[in-house]
Design a protein around this motif. Structure first.
Motif, mmCIF file in Angstrom:
data_model
loop_
_atom_site.group_PDB
_atom_site.id
_atom_site.type_symbol
_atom_site.label_atom_id
_atom_site.label_comp_id
_atom_site.label_asym_id
_atom_site.label_seq_id
_atom_site.Cartn_x
_atom_site.Cartn_y
_atom_site.Cartn_z
ATOM 1 N N LYS A 30 -12.637 65.410 -101.310
ATOM 2 C CA LYS A 30 -12.992 63.941 -101.320
ATOM 3 C C LYS A 30 -11.625 63.538 -100.667
ATOM 4 O O LYS A 30 -11.264 62.660 -100.590
ATOM 5 C CB LYS A 30 -13.391 63.562 -102.630
ATOM 6 N N ALA A 31 -10.406 64.728 -101.782
ATOM 7 C CA ALA A 31 -9.261 64.231 -101.996
ATOM 8 C C ALA A 31 -8.472 63.847 -100.419
ATOM 9 O O ALA A 31 -7.792 63.970 -99.864
ATOM 10 C CB ALA A 31 -8.263 64.683 -102.917
ATOM 11 N N LEU A 32 -8.954 65.588 -100.121
ATOM 12 C CA LEU A 32 -8.464 65.702 -98.315
ATOM 13 C C LEU A 32 -9.077 64.457 -97.366
ATOM 14 O O LEU A 32 -8.031 64.330 -96.859
ATOM 15 C CB LEU A 32 -9.070 67.374 -98.086
ATOM 16 N N GLY A 33 -10.691 64.503 -97.409
ATOM 17 C CA GLY A 33 -11.105 63.510 -96.479
ATOM 18 C C GLY A 33 -9.746 61.311 -97.090
ATOM 19 O O GLY A 33 -9.730 60.837 -95.745
ATOM 20 N N GLN A 34 -9.721 61.282 -98.255
ATOM 21 C CA GLN A 34 -9.313 60.686 -98.659
ATOM 22 C C GLN A 34 -7.396 60.196 -97.475
ATOM 23 O O GLN A 34 -7.145 59.126 -97.313
ATOM 24 C CB GLN A 34 -9.066 60.465 -99.593
ATOM 25 N N ALA A 35 -7.527 61.320 -98.237
ATOM 26 C CA ALA A 35 -6.000 61.733 -97.517
ATOM 27 C C ALA A 35 -5.666 61.492 -96.040
ATOM 28 O O ALA A 35 -4.558 60.656 -95.301
ATOM 29 C CB ALA A 35 -5.042 63.411 -98.041
ATOM 30 N N VAL A 36 -6.398 61.810 -95.444
ATOM 31 C CA VAL A 36 -6.747 62.148 -93.898
ATOM 32 C C VAL A 36 -7.101 60.390 -93.665
ATOM 33 O O VAL A 36 -6.499 60.356 -92.611
ATOM 34 C CB VAL A 36 -7.191 63.221 -93.401
ATOM 35 N N LEU A 37 -8.172 60.246 -94.140
ATOM 36 C CA LEU A 37 -7.727 57.791 -93.637
ATOM 37 C C LEU A 37 -6.959 57.373 -94.467
ATOM 38 O O LEU A 37 -6.870 57.028 -93.039
ATOM 39 C CB LEU A 37 -9.614 58.097 -94.470
ATOM 40 N N ASP A 38 -6.522 57.766 -95.092
ATOM 41 C CA ASP A 38 -4.749 57.011 -95.585
ATOM 42 C C ASP A 38 -4.158 57.122 -94.503
ATOM 43 O O ASP A 38 -3.449 56.240 -94.149
ATOM 44 C CB ASP A 38 -4.695 57.359 -96.671
ATOM 45 N N ALA A 39 -3.622 58.750 -93.943
ATOM 46 C CA ALA A 39 -2.649 58.509 -92.931
ATOM 47 C C ALA A 39 -2.960 57.618 -91.823
ATOM 48 O O ALA A 39 -2.891 57.444 -90.881
ATOM 49 C CB ALA A 39 -2.551 60.305 -92.250
ATOM 50 N N LEU A 40 -5.215 58.082 -90.835
ATOM 51 C CA LEU A 40 -5.379 57.625 -89.751
ATOM 52 C C LEU A 40 -4.809 55.620 -89.790
ATOM 53 O O LEU A 40 -4.373 55.203 -89.054
ATOM 54 C CB LEU A 40 -6.614 57.647 -90.114
ATOM 55 N N GLU A 41 -5.034 55.508 -91.106
ATOM 56 C CA GLU A 41 -4.779 53.660 -91.403
ATOM 57 C C GLU A 41 -3.186 53.680 -91.485
ATOM 58 O O GLU A 41 -3.274 52.012 -90.454
ATOM 59 C CB GLU A 41 -5.280 53.536 -92.787
ATOM 60 N N ARG A 42 -2.445 54.296 -91.385
ATOM 61 C CA ARG A 42 -0.575 54.676 -91.950
ATOM 62 C C ARG A 42 -0.502 54.217 -89.996
ATOM 63 O O ARG A 42 -0.064 53.806 -89.307
ATOM 64 C CB ARG A 42 0.343 55.050 -92.891
ATOM 65 N N SER A 43 -0.872 55.316 -89.122
ATOM 66 C CA SER A 43 -0.516 55.550 -87.731
ATOM 67 C C SER A 43 -0.758 54.122 -87.057
ATOM 68 O O SER A 43 -1.893 53.357 -86.900
ATOM 69 C CB SER A 43 -1.773 56.711 -87.568
ATOM 70 N N THR A 44 -0.412 54.196 -85.811
ATOM 71 C CA THR A 44 -0.632 52.637 -85.143
ATOM 72 C C THR A 44 -0.038 53.091 -83.657
ATOM 73 O O THR A 44 0.117 53.622 -83.263
ATOM 74 C CB THR A 44 0.498 51.779 -85.556
ATOM 75 N N PHE A 45 -0.179 52.333 -82.679
ATOM 76 C CA PHE A 45 0.411 52.053 -81.381
ATOM 77 C C PHE A 45 1.656 51.467 -81.369
ATOM 78 O O PHE A 45 1.885 50.745 -82.120
ATOM 79 C CB PHE A 45 -1.098 51.601 -80.323
ATOM 80 N N GLU A 46 2.350 51.397 -79.935
ATOM 81 C CA GLU A 46 3.793 50.702 -79.884
ATOM 82 C C GLU A 46 4.527 50.155 -80.620
ATOM 83 O O GLU A 46 5.484 49.201 -81.159
ATOM 84 C CB GLU A 46 3.062 49.297 -79.895
ATOM 85 N N VAL A 47 5.206 51.877 -81.359
ATOM 86 C CA VAL A 47 5.429 52.190 -82.106
ATOM 87 C C VAL A 47 7.252 51.760 -81.524
ATOM 88 O O VAL A 47 7.055 53.036 -80.069
ATOM 89 C CB VAL A 47 6.227 53.057 -83.348
ATOM 90 N N ILE A 48 8.649 52.270 -81.525
ATOM 91 C CA ILE A 48 9.670 52.280 -80.993
ATOM 92 C C ILE A 48 10.559 54.127 -81.908
ATOM 93 O O ILE A 48 10.477 53.874 -82.415
ATOM 94 C CB ILE A 48 10.419 51.752 -81.109
ATOM 95 N N SER A 49 10.055 54.418 -80.952
ATOM 96 C CA SER A 49 10.444 55.621 -80.424
ATOM 97 C C SER A 49 11.989 56.365 -80.710
ATOM 98 O O SER A 49 12.467 55.866 -79.909
ATOM 99 C CB SER A 49 9.287 56.801 -80.286
ATOM 100 N N ALA A 50 12.616 57.742 -81.186
ATOM 101 C CA ALA A 50 13.869 57.863 -81.434
ATOM 102 C C ALA A 50 13.524 58.491 -79.509
ATOM 103 O O ALA A 50 12.958 58.527 -78.904
ATOM 104 C CB ALA A 50 14.150 59.197 -81.568
ATOM 105 N N PRO A 51 14.900 58.148 -78.780
ATOM 106 C CA PRO A 51 14.939 58.333 -77.383
ATOM 107 C C PRO A 51 14.456 59.803 -76.923
ATOM 108 O O PRO A 51 14.183 60.739 -75.872
ATOM 109 C CB PRO A 51 16.605 58.270 -77.243
ATOM 110 N N ASP A 52 15.508 60.742 -77.909
ATOM 111 C CA ASP A 52 14.391 61.974 -77.760
ATOM 112 C C ASP A 52 14.055 62.818 -79.406
ATOM 113 O O ASP A 52 15.241 62.642 -80.607
ATOM 114 C CB ASP A 52 16.165 62.553 -78.127
ATOM 115 N N PRO A 53 12.572 62.955 -78.911
ATOM 116 C CA PRO A 53 11.766 62.936 -80.715
ATOM 117 C C PRO A 53 13.113 65.000 -81.459
ATOM 118 O O PRO A 53 12.751 63.724 -82.655
ATOM 119 C CB PRO A 53 11.077 64.401 -79.993
ATOM 120 N N ARG A 54 13.629 65.039 -80.980
ATOM 121 C CA ARG A 54 14.408 65.928 -81.796
ATOM 122 C C ARG A 54 15.336 65.608 -82.921
ATOM 123 O O ARG A 54 16.005 65.607 -83.830
ATOM 124 C CB ARG A 54 15.141 67.037 -81.125
#
Length: 140
Positions: A30-54
């Motif tokens: 239950k805790a694992l499922g809730q944490a992953v659901l919370d992570a999915l809620e935090r994830s989004t589209f169209e964010v500005i990324s660093a020019p180099d992922p590193r």
């Protein structure tokens, strides 16, 4: 256990989006499922990324937080399960769950034969149980 949140920038690969959610273990479904659901809620589209992922400031902060020098040290010996769902109103209707394996090139790649696509979301405990099973299939 770290549950990392990634978001999709306008251009380029997914980028680490903030520090991970931390659980003591994956034993409580239950805790694992809730944490992953919370992570999915935090994830989004169209964010500005660093020019180099590193050079992603969040990645640097994560590595410092974990006490390692680089991504390879952080990920070596880790298991990874990719979780994806696209939805506009929570909770999601379906979720994709993909166990991953560590590659010698320094990243994780999907184990496609173990991928579960469009799994109906029933509840957090059921999601957690599916993730526990997927972790057993993930490889270091």
């Amino acid at each position: 256990m770290f549950i990392e949140v990634y978001s999709q920038p306008h251009d380029g690969p997914e980028t680490l989006d903030g520090l991970p959610i931390v659980l003591q273990s994956a034993e409580d479904a239950k805790a694992l499922g809730q944490a992953v659901l919370d992570a999915l809620e935090r994830s989004t589209f169209e964010v500005i990324s660093a020019p180099d992922p590193r050079n992603n400031p969040m990645l640097k902060k994560l590595l410092t937080w974990a006490g390692v020098r680089n991504w390879a040290s952080y990920a070596k010996g880790s298991k990874s399960v990719g979780v994806f769902s696209r939805y506009s109103v929570a909770p999601p209707a379906t979720i994709n769950i993909t166990p991953e394996k560590w590659d010698s090139d320094g990243g994780f790649s999907p184990i496609m034969e173990e991928r579960q696509v469009e799994v109906p979301f029933v509840g957090v405990e059921e999601l957690g149980a599916l993730l526990q099973d997927a972790m057993k299939l993930a490889r270091t």
